[in-house]
Design an enzyme around this catalytic site. Structure first.
Site, PDB file in Angstrom:
ATOM      1  N   TYR A 146      19.659 -13.903   0.229  1.00 13.99           N
ATOM      2  CA  TYR A 146      19.641 -15.274   1.319  1.00 13.99           C
ATOM      3  C   TYR A 146      20.303 -15.365   2.651  1.00 13.99           C
ATOM      4  CZ  TYR A 146      21.126 -20.232   2.391  1.00 13.99           C
ATOM      5  OH  TYR A 146      20.978 -21.429   2.561  1.00 13.99           O
TER       6      TYR A 146
ATOM      7  N   LYS B  92      17.788 -15.773   5.675  1.00 18.16           N
ATOM      8  CA  LYS B  92      17.788 -16.758   6.938  1.00 18.16           C
ATOM      9  C   LYS B  92      18.303 -15.928   8.762  1.00 18.16           C
ATOM     10  CE  LYS B  92      18.752 -20.690   4.509  1.00 18.16           C
ATOM     11  NZ  LYS B  92      16.899 -22.236   5.241  1.00 18.16           N
TER      12      LYS B  92
HETATM   13  P1  NAD Z   1      18.786 -29.105  -2.075  1.00 14.78           P
HETATM   14  O1  NAD Z   1      18.503 -27.999  -3.225  1.00 14.78           O
HETATM   15  O2  NAD Z   1      19.243 -30.390  -1.654  1.00 14.78           O
HETATM   16  O3  NAD Z   1      16.816 -29.435  -1.150  1.00 14.78           O
HETATM   17  C1  NAD Z   1      16.059 -28.172  -1.372  1.00 14.78           C
HETATM   18  C2  NAD Z   1      14.815 -29.524  -1.240  1.00 14.78           C
HETATM   19  O4  NAD Z   1      13.564 -27.591  -0.964  1.00 14.78           O
HETATM   20  C3  NAD Z   1      14.020 -29.059  -2.810  1.00 14.78           C
HETATM   21  O5  NAD Z   1      13.708 -30.634  -2.480  1.00 14.78           O
HETATM   22  C4  NAD Z   1      13.354 -28.281  -3.072  1.00 14.78           C
HETATM   23  O6  NAD Z   1      12.279 -28.832  -3.822  1.00 14.78           O
HETATM   24  C5  NAD Z   1      12.556 -28.160  -2.329  1.00 14.78           C
HETATM   25  N1  NAD Z   1      11.986 -26.337  -2.539  1.00 14.78           N
HETATM   26  C6  NAD Z   1      12.344 -25.791  -2.931  1.00 14.78           C
HETATM   27  N2  NAD Z   1      11.731 -24.902  -2.785  1.00 14.78           N
HETATM   28  C7  NAD Z   1      10.043 -25.163  -2.487  1.00 14.78           C
HETATM   29  C8  NAD Z   1       8.793 -24.314  -2.295  1.00 14.78           C
HETATM   30  N3  NAD Z   1       8.260 -23.094  -2.085  1.00 14.78           N
HETATM   31  N4  NAD Z   1       7.886 -25.323  -1.430  1.00 14.78           N
HETATM   32  C9  NAD Z   1       8.554 -26.933  -1.131  1.00 14.78           C
HETATM   33  N5  NAD Z   1       9.520 -26.842  -1.382  1.00 14.78           N
HETATM   34  C10 NAD Z   1      10.288 -26.697  -2.042  1.00 14.78           C
HETATM   35  O7  NAD Z   1      18.994 -28.298  -0.153  1.00 14.78           O
HETATM   36  P2  NAD Z   1      19.394 -28.520   0.726  1.00 14.78           P
HETATM   37  O8  NAD Z   1      21.290 -28.095   0.716  1.00 14.78           O
HETATM   38  O9  NAD Z   1      19.033 -30.038   0.960  1.00 14.78           O
HETATM   39  O10 NAD Z   1      18.601 -27.242   1.662  1.00 14.78           O
HETATM   40  C11 NAD Z   1      17.716 -27.815   2.956  1.00 14.78           C
HETATM   41  C12 NAD Z   1      17.908 -26.210   3.517  1.00 14.78           C
HETATM   42  O11 NAD Z   1      19.421 -26.262   4.167  1.00 14.78           O
HETATM   43  C13 NAD Z   1      17.605 -25.282   2.812  1.00 14.78           C
HETATM   44  O12 NAD Z   1      16.352 -24.364   3.389  1.00 14.78           O
HETATM   45  C14 NAD Z   1      18.673 -24.428   2.483  1.00 14.78           C
HETATM   46  O13 NAD Z   1      18.314 -22.871   1.999  1.00 14.78           O
HETATM   47  C15 NAD Z   1      19.819 -24.718   3.646  1.00 14.78           C
HETATM   48  N6  NAD Z   1      21.035 -24.939   3.879  1.00 14.78           N
HETATM   49  C16 NAD Z   1      21.418 -25.305   3.409  1.00 14.78           C
HETATM   50  C17 NAD Z   1      23.168 -25.541   3.371  1.00 14.78           C
HETATM   51  C18 NAD Z   1      23.727 -26.392   2.573  1.00 14.78           C
HETATM   52  O14 NAD Z   1      25.368 -26.142   2.334  1.00 14.78           O
HETATM   53  N7  NAD Z   1      22.979 -27.314   1.974  1.00 14.78           N
HETATM   54  C19 NAD Z   1      23.615 -24.784   3.837  1.00 14.78           C
HETATM   55  C20 NAD Z   1      23.052 -24.002   5.340  1.00 14.78           C
HETATM   56  C21 NAD Z   1      21.435 -24.266   4.652  1.00 14.78           C
END
Ligand code: NAD
Length: 261
Positions: free
Chosen positions: A159, A163
Site C-alpha cells: 500500500y 501510494k
Molecule cells: P472506503 O473503503 O470507505 O471506500 C473505498 C471505495 O472504493 C469503496 O466504495 C470501494 O467499493 C471502492 N473501490 C475499491 N476498489 C475499487 C475498484 N477497483 N474500482 C472502483 N471502486 C473501488 O475507503 P476510504 O477510506 O474512503 O478511502 C478512499 C481513498 O482514500 C482510498 O484511495 C484510500 O487508500 C485513501 N486513504 C484513506 C485513508 C483513511 O484513513 N481512510 C487514509 C489515506 C488515504
C-alpha cells in the site's frame, strides 16, 4: 442544501465514492453546485450516495466502474458526458489496502494492491485526459494519495509503495498533460474514520498486528483526533475549483499533524 456555488456548472467524477472519503467529498462538492458522477465497484452504494445528493437538491448519477478496467473507466466517463455534456474534474479516489507482514507478502497481494491504487490512478488519468482533449477544454485530475506514500509502514508495504506510485504518477501526469491545459494534483490523508478501517483493523488483528491499527495510528496525530471525511471536503473543493488553476503536480497533506512531510 447550503451552497456557495463555488463549483457551479462543473461536472465531477469521483471514483470510490460509494463510501468514506469519496462519498464525503462528492456530497460536499455537490453542495457547491457541481454535477456529480458517483463511480464505484459497488453500484448499490453509489446509487445511495447519488440519491442522497439528489434528495438534497443536487445533481448526481451513479455508475458501476472497476478502476482497473480501462473499458469500464471509459464507459463511466461516457455515461457522465451523456448525462451532463462534458466532464471538468476527475478524482482518482478508489483505493484499498490488504495488510501482510513484510516477510509474508505474496506476489498476488502486491499485484492486487498496486493494481487498484496505482494502475487505477494511471488508467483514470489517461481516460479523463483523453476526454478533456476531445472536448478541447481544460481539465483537472485529483488523486487520493496517503501519508503511507510518504513513509513506509511495516504491515502496509504494498500500500505504501502503491501510494508512492500515486504521488509519482501525479508528478509525471502534471508534466505530461500541462500542454493540454490539464492539471494533476492530489491530497494525502492521514487517518480518516471510514469503513476502510473496519476491514483493515480486522485484517491486522488476523495477522497478529492488531496494535498497528486505527487507535494506535490516530494516537500519533498532534491535533488530537482522526479526520472525518468532512475534513477533506474543503481541500477537494479547492482542488476542483479555479482557485487551484496555477497549481499542478502537488500533493496536499491533510493529516492533522502526523508525519509532517
Ligand atoms: P472506503 O473503503 O470507505 O471506500 C473505498 C471505495 O472504493 C469503496 O466504495 C470501494 O467499493 C471502492 N473501490 C475499491 N476498489 C475499487 C475498484 N477497483 N474500482 C472502483 N471502486 C473501488 O475507503 P476510504 O477510506 O474512503 O478511502 C478512499 C481513498 O482514500 C482510498 O484511495 C484510500 O487508500 C485513501 N486513504 C484513506 C485513508 C483513511 O484513513 N481512510 C487514509 C489515506 C488515504
Amino acid at each position: 442544501m447550503t451552497s456557495n456555488n463555488r463549483l457551479s456548472g462543473k461536472t465531477i467524477v469521483v471514483t470510490g465514492s460509494a463510501s468514506g472519503i469519496g462519498a464525503g467529498i462528492a456530497e460536499g462538492m455537490a453542495a457547491e453546485g457541481a454535477n456529480l458522477v458517483i463511480a464505484d465497484l459497488n453500484l448499490d452504494g453509489a446509487a445511495a450516495v447519488a440519491e442522497k445528493i439528489v434528495a438534497s437538491g443536487g445533481r448526481a448519477i451513479a455508475v458501476r466502474v472497476d478502476v482497473t478496467e480501462k473499458t469500464e473507466v471509459a464507459a463511466g466517463i461516457a455515461s457522465a458526458v451523456e448525462e451532463f455534456g462534458r466532464i471538468d474534474v476527475y478524482f482518482n479516489n478508489a483505493g484499498m489496502n490488504s495488510p501482510m507482514k513484510y516477510l509474508d507478502i505474496t506476489p498476488e497481494n502486491f499485484s492486487l494492491v498496486m493494481k487498484v491504487n496505482a494502475l487505477g490512478t494511471l488508467i483514470g488519468t489517461q481516460e479523463a485526459a483523453n476526454q478533456f482533449i476531445k472536448q478541447g477544454t481544460p481539465g483537472k485530475v485529483v488523486n487520493t494519495a496517503s501519508i503511507a506514500g510518504r513513509q513506509g509502514f511495516p504491515s502496509f508495504a504494498p500500500y505504501s509503495a502503491a501510494k508512492s506510485a500515486v504521488i509519482s504518477l501525479t508528478q509525471s501526469g502534471a508534466r505530461a498533460l500541462a500542454e493540454h491545459n490539464i492539471t494533476v494534483n492530489g491530497f494525502a490523508p492521514g487517518v480518516v474514520e471510514t469503513p476502510l478501517w473496519d476491514k483493515l483493523d480486522a485484517d491486522l488483528e488476523a495477522i497478529g498486528e492488531g496494535d498497528a491499527g486505527f487507535d494506535s495510528m490516530a494516537g500519533d496525530i498532534i491535533l488530537g483526533r482522526a479526520a472525518q471525511p468532512s475534513d477533506i471536503v474543503p481541500t477537494a473543493i479547492f482542488l476542483a475549483s479555479s482557485d487551484s488553476d496555477y497549481i499542478t503536480g502537488q500533493i496536499i497533506p491533510i493529516e492533522g499533524g502526523m508525519i509532517l512531510v
